[in-house]
Design a protein around this motif. Structure first.
Motif, PDB file in Angstrom:
ATOM      1  N   PRO A 194       0.798  -1.236   0.000  1.00 15.94           N
ATOM      2  CA  PRO A 194       0.000   0.000   0.000  1.00 15.94           C
ATOM      3  C   PRO A 194       0.823   1.276   0.000  1.00 15.94           C
ATOM      4  CG  PRO A 194      -0.035  -1.012   2.171  1.00 15.94           C
ATOM      5  CD  PRO A 194       0.625  -1.998   1.252  1.00 15.94           C
ATOM      6  N   GLU A 195       2.096   1.201   0.399  1.00 17.24           N
ATOM      7  CA  GLU A 195       2.919   2.413   0.473  1.00 17.24           C
ATOM      8  C   GLU A 195       3.874   2.563  -0.692  1.00 17.24           C
ATOM      9  OE1 GLU A 195       4.865   2.585   4.245  1.00 17.24           O
ATOM     10  OE2 GLU A 195       2.985   2.738   5.387  1.00 17.24           O
ATOM     11  N   HIS A 196       3.825   1.661  -1.643  1.00 18.27           N
ATOM     12  CA  HIS A 196       4.717   1.759  -2.804  1.00 18.27           C
ATOM     13  C   HIS A 196       4.375   3.015  -3.607  1.00 18.27           C
ATOM     14  CE1 HIS A 196       6.566   0.802  -6.698  1.00 18.27           C
ATOM     15  NE2 HIS A 196       7.338  -0.051  -6.037  1.00 18.27           N
ATOM     16  N   PRO A 197       5.363   3.719  -4.156  1.00 25.88           N
ATOM     17  CA  PRO A 197       5.083   4.943  -4.920  1.00 25.88           C
ATOM     18  C   PRO A 197       4.079   4.738  -6.049  1.00 25.88           C
ATOM     19  CG  PRO A 197       7.425   4.778  -4.465  1.00 25.88           C
ATOM     20  CD  PRO A 197       6.813   3.494  -3.999  1.00 25.88           C
ATOM     21  N   ASP A 198       4.162   3.601  -6.748  1.00 25.09           N
ATOM     22  CA  ASP A 198       3.228   3.370  -7.849  1.00 25.09           C
ATOM     23  C   ASP A 198       1.806   3.164  -7.343  1.00 25.09           C
ATOM     24  OD1 ASP A 198       5.300   3.626  -9.622  1.00 25.09           O
ATOM     25  OD2 ASP A 198       5.556   1.472  -9.951  1.00 25.09           O
ATOM     26  N   THR A 199       1.671   2.518  -6.190  1.00 21.09           N
ATOM     27  CA  THR A 199       0.347   2.347  -5.599  1.00 21.09           C
ATOM     28  C   THR A 199      -0.249   3.700  -5.226  1.00 21.09           C
ATOM     29  OG1 THR A 199       1.068   0.219  -4.682  1.00 21.09           O
ATOM     30  CG2 THR A 199      -0.945   1.170  -3.787  1.00 21.09           C
ATOM     31  N   LEU A 200       0.571   4.567  -4.662  1.00 22.81           N
ATOM     32  CA  LEU A 200       0.098   5.899  -4.282  1.00 22.81           C
ATOM     33  C   LEU A 200      -0.289   6.717  -5.515  1.00 22.81           C
ATOM     34  CD1 LEU A 200       2.700   6.757  -1.488  1.00 22.81           C
ATOM     35  CD2 LEU A 200       0.375   5.886  -1.207  1.00 22.81           C
ATOM     36  N   LYS A 201       0.475   6.578  -6.600  1.00 22.62           N
ATOM     37  CA  LYS A 201       0.142   7.293  -7.831  1.00 22.62           C
ATOM     38  C   LYS A 201      -1.206   6.841  -8.381  1.00 22.62           C
ATOM     39  CE  LYS A 201       4.969   7.942  -9.227  1.00 22.62           C
ATOM     40  NZ  LYS A 201       6.034   7.538 -10.176  1.00 22.62           N
ATOM     41  N   LEU A 222     -11.182  10.563  -1.120  1.00 25.17           N
ATOM     42  CA  LEU A 222     -10.000   9.774  -1.482  1.00 25.17           C
ATOM     43  C   LEU A 222      -8.727  10.605  -1.434  1.00 25.17           C
ATOM     44  CD1 LEU A 222     -11.428   7.699  -4.479  1.00 25.17           C
ATOM     45  CD2 LEU A 222     -10.917   6.873  -2.170  1.00 25.17           C
ATOM     46  N   LEU A 223      -8.806  11.843  -1.899  1.00 22.51           N
ATOM     47  CA  LEU A 223      -7.631  12.710  -1.880  1.00 22.51           C
ATOM     48  C   LEU A 223      -7.255  13.107  -0.456  1.00 22.51           C
ATOM     49  CD1 LEU A 223      -8.406  14.954  -4.978  1.00 22.51           C
ATOM     50  CD2 LEU A 223      -6.498  13.348  -4.755  1.00 22.51           C
ATOM     51  N   THR A 224      -8.242  13.259   0.406  1.00 21.48           N
ATOM     52  CA  THR A 224      -7.954  13.583   1.807  1.00 21.48           C
ATOM     53  C   THR A 224      -7.179  12.435   2.460  1.00 21.48           C
ATOM     54  OG1 THR A 224      -9.939  14.974   1.986  1.00 21.48           O
ATOM     55  CG2 THR A 224      -8.978  14.147   4.037  1.00 21.48           C
ATOM     56  N   GLU A 225      -7.627  11.215   2.216  1.00 18.81           N
ATOM     57  CA  GLU A 225      -6.932  10.050   2.753  1.00 18.81           C
ATOM     58  C   GLU A 225      -5.514   9.944   2.172  1.00 18.81           C
ATOM     59  OE1 GLU A 225      -9.342   6.724   1.807  1.00 18.81           O
ATOM     60  OE2 GLU A 225     -11.013   7.307   3.103  1.00 18.81           O
ATOM     61  N   LEU A 226      -5.412  10.158   0.869  1.00 17.22           N
ATOM     62  CA  LEU A 226      -4.119  10.052   0.208  1.00 17.22           C
ATOM     63  C   LEU A 226      -3.164  11.135   0.696  1.00 17.22           C
ATOM     64  CD1 LEU A 226      -2.226   8.819  -1.892  1.00 17.22           C
ATOM     65  CD2 LEU A 226      -3.325  10.261  -3.624  1.00 17.22           C
ATOM     66  N   LEU A 227      -3.674  12.344   0.900  1.00 19.56           N
ATOM     67  CA  LEU A 227      -2.816  13.431   1.379  1.00 19.56           C
ATOM     68  C   LEU A 227      -2.212  13.086   2.741  1.00 19.56           C
ATOM     69  CD1 LEU A 227      -1.634  16.241   1.079  1.00 19.56           C
ATOM     70  CD2 LEU A 227      -3.767  17.173   2.051  1.00 19.56           C
ATOM     71  N   ALA A 228      -3.013  12.507   3.608  1.00 12.26           N
ATOM     72  CA  ALA A 228      -2.496  12.115   4.924  1.00 12.26           C
ATOM     73  C   ALA A 228      -1.410  11.062   4.778  1.00 12.26           C
ATOM     74  CB  ALA A 228      -3.641  11.598   5.797  1.00 12.26           C
ATOM     75  N   ASP A 229      -1.641  10.101   3.901  1.00 11.52           N
ATOM     76  CA  ASP A 229      -0.666   9.023   3.727  1.00 11.52           C
ATOM     77  C   ASP A 229       0.609   9.543   3.055  1.00 11.52           C
ATOM     78  OD1 ASP A 229      -2.374   7.236   4.881  1.00 11.52           O
ATOM     79  OD2 ASP A 229      -3.142   6.433   2.988  1.00 11.52           O
ATOM     80  N   ARG A 230       0.466  10.377   2.038  1.00 14.30           N
ATOM     81  CA  ARG A 230       1.650  10.895   1.359  1.00 14.30           C
ATOM     82  C   ARG A 230       2.451  11.822   2.279  1.00 14.30           C
ATOM     83  NH1 ARG A 230       0.360  11.933  -5.149  1.00 14.30           N
ATOM     84  NH2 ARG A 230       1.374   9.978  -5.773  1.00 14.30           N
ATOM     85  N   THR A 231       1.756  12.576   3.090  1.00 13.86           N
ATOM     86  CA  THR A 231       2.459  13.441   4.039  1.00 13.86           C
ATOM     87  C   THR A 231       3.266  12.613   5.018  1.00 13.86           C
ATOM     88  OG1 THR A 231       0.740  15.148   3.862  1.00 13.86           O
ATOM     89  CG2 THR A 231       2.175  15.222   5.799  1.00 13.86           C
ATOM     90  N   SER A 232       2.675  11.514   5.484  1.00  8.87           N
ATOM     91  CA  SER A 232       3.361  10.643   6.433  1.00  8.87           C
ATOM     92  C   SER A 232       4.524   9.906   5.787  1.00  8.87           C
ATOM     93  CB  SER A 232       2.367   9.636   7.017  1.00  8.87           C
ATOM     94  OG  SER A 232       3.014   8.695   7.840  1.00  8.87           O
ATOM     95  N   ILE A 233       4.330   9.426   4.562  1.00 11.93           N
ATOM     96  CA  ILE A 233       5.335   8.589   3.898  1.00 11.93           C
ATOM     97  C   ILE A 233       6.412   9.429   3.220  1.00 11.93           C
ATOM     98  CG2 ILE A 233       5.710   6.898   2.058  1.00 11.93           C
ATOM     99  CD1 ILE A 233       2.771   5.978   2.609  1.00 11.93           C
ATOM    100  N   LEU A 234       6.003  10.488   2.518  1.00 13.36           N
ATOM    101  CA  LEU A 234       6.929  11.264   1.695  1.00 13.36           C
ATOM    102  C   LEU A 234       7.337  12.594   2.311  1.00 13.36           C
ATOM    103  CD1 LEU A 234       5.105  10.741  -1.741  1.00 13.36           C
ATOM    104  CD2 LEU A 234       7.029   9.422  -0.818  1.00 13.36           C
ATOM    105  N   GLY A 235       6.533  13.089   3.223  1.00 19.31           N
ATOM    106  CA  GLY A 235       6.787  14.409   3.787  1.00 19.31           C
ATOM    107  C   GLY A 235       5.880  15.453   3.163  1.00 19.31           C
ATOM    108  N   PRO A 236       5.642  16.565   3.850  1.00 21.65           N
ATOM    109  CA  PRO A 236       4.675  17.558   3.376  1.00 21.65           C
ATOM    110  C   PRO A 236       5.105  18.326   2.132  1.00 21.65           C
ATOM    111  CG  PRO A 236       5.797  18.349   5.338  1.00 21.65           C
ATOM    112  CD  PRO A 236       6.198  16.915   5.176  1.00 21.65           C
ATOM    113  N   GLU A 237       6.399  18.398   1.843  1.00 29.10           N
ATOM    114  CA  GLU A 237       6.866  19.200   0.712  1.00 29.10           C
ATOM    115  C   GLU A 237       7.298  18.372  -0.484  1.00 29.10           C
ATOM    116  OE1 GLU A 237       6.377  22.367   0.654  1.00 29.10           O
ATOM    117  OE2 GLU A 237       5.548  22.151   2.668  1.00 29.10           O
TER     118      GLU A 237
END
Length: 258
Positions: A194-201, A222-237
């Motif tokens: 679930p955290e793989h970059p391609d899965t997130l894309k 869906l974007l709200t959920e994804l934003l939380a996950d991407r912020t946690s995994i990749l960072g806010p910037e």
């Protein structure tokens, strides 16, 4: 190109290509990688028509080079070699993608294939040049060959499925894009995690397609959920985090992305 100077990248690739052709020849594997990078850079710099022409020439030369190889094998290997070459012509430039490139291929900002593929590049930029239906047809043909030749979870096959869904949406079939992306997401979650970059894309693309299919509320969720996950995994910037944040803001502010 990752620095945002696609035009400068195209110029650099042109200079590099002259050197590569002088050392390896026009049909050398390293030369093919540079030609791929140049073709992609042309499209990214705002000239998709030139990108299409460059990829058409690259694909034609790739096929010619592979066909020539069948005439250089010993008779004992010729039948097997001929079949392999036919498979390569119809599939994804498998020999060129085996790692014998110089790593200079251009990058797709959202749908980057794992290896340089002239057929993928041609289909992508055909769509960018305004022929979304042609892109759909090209990607469907490519995927059919990959289904025959590659494993279900091969990265190249997964990338083509994502691109096909994208161009289905661009061709005015967001509902079909949603169906394709939903299937792809299930496969990527199971095979890549679930955290793989391609899965997130794919999650990002699915959210956008949901909105374009008439479900803006679902897109927001869906974007709200994804934003939380991407912020946690990749960072806010991280660029992908910012892309999701921008897309969410678009759906919250109006009927769809600007």
């Amino acid at each position: 190109m990752e620095a945002g100077d696609s035009a400068g990248a195209a110029v650099a690739f042109e200079k590099l290509l002259l050197d590569k052709e002088g050392v390896f020849g026009r049909n050398g594997l390293s030369t093919f990688g540079t030609r791929y990078g140049l073709a992609w850079a042309l499209g990214e710099s705002g000239d998709p028509t030139s990108a299409v022409k460059a990829f058409e020439a690259l694909l034609a030369d790739r096929i010619q080079a592979l066909t020539y190889k069948t005439r250089t094998f010993s008779p004992r290997r010729s039948v097997r070699a001929a079949q392999r070459i036919r498979d390569e012509q119809r599939a994804v430039d498998l020999e060129a993608s085996s790692g014998a490139t110089d790593g200079s291929a251009g990058a797709l900002p959202q749908l980057e294939p794992p290896v340089p593929s002239a057929r993928y590049g041609l289909a992508w930029w055909r769509g960018k040049a305004g022929d979304s239906s042609g892109a759909v047809a090209d990607f469907e043909e490519l995927l059919a060959d990959q289904v025959r030749l590659l494993d279900t979870f091969d990265p190249q096959r997964l990338a083509t499925r994502h691109a096909l869904a994208h161009w289905r949406g661009e061709a005015g079939e967001p509902g079909r894009a949603v169906a394709l992306l939903t299937e792809l997401l299930a496969d990527q979650t199971g095979s890549l995690g679930p955290e793989h970059p391609d899965t997130l894309k794919t999650r990002h693309s699915l959210a956008q397609s949901r909105g374009e299919a008439g479900e803006p509320g679902r897109a927001v969720a869906l974007l709200t959920e994804l934003l939380a996950d991407r912020t946690s995994i990749l960072g806010p910037e991280h660029p992908h985090t910012r892309a999701t944040r921008d897309a969410l803001a678009d759906w919250l502010s109006g009927p769809g992305p600007s």
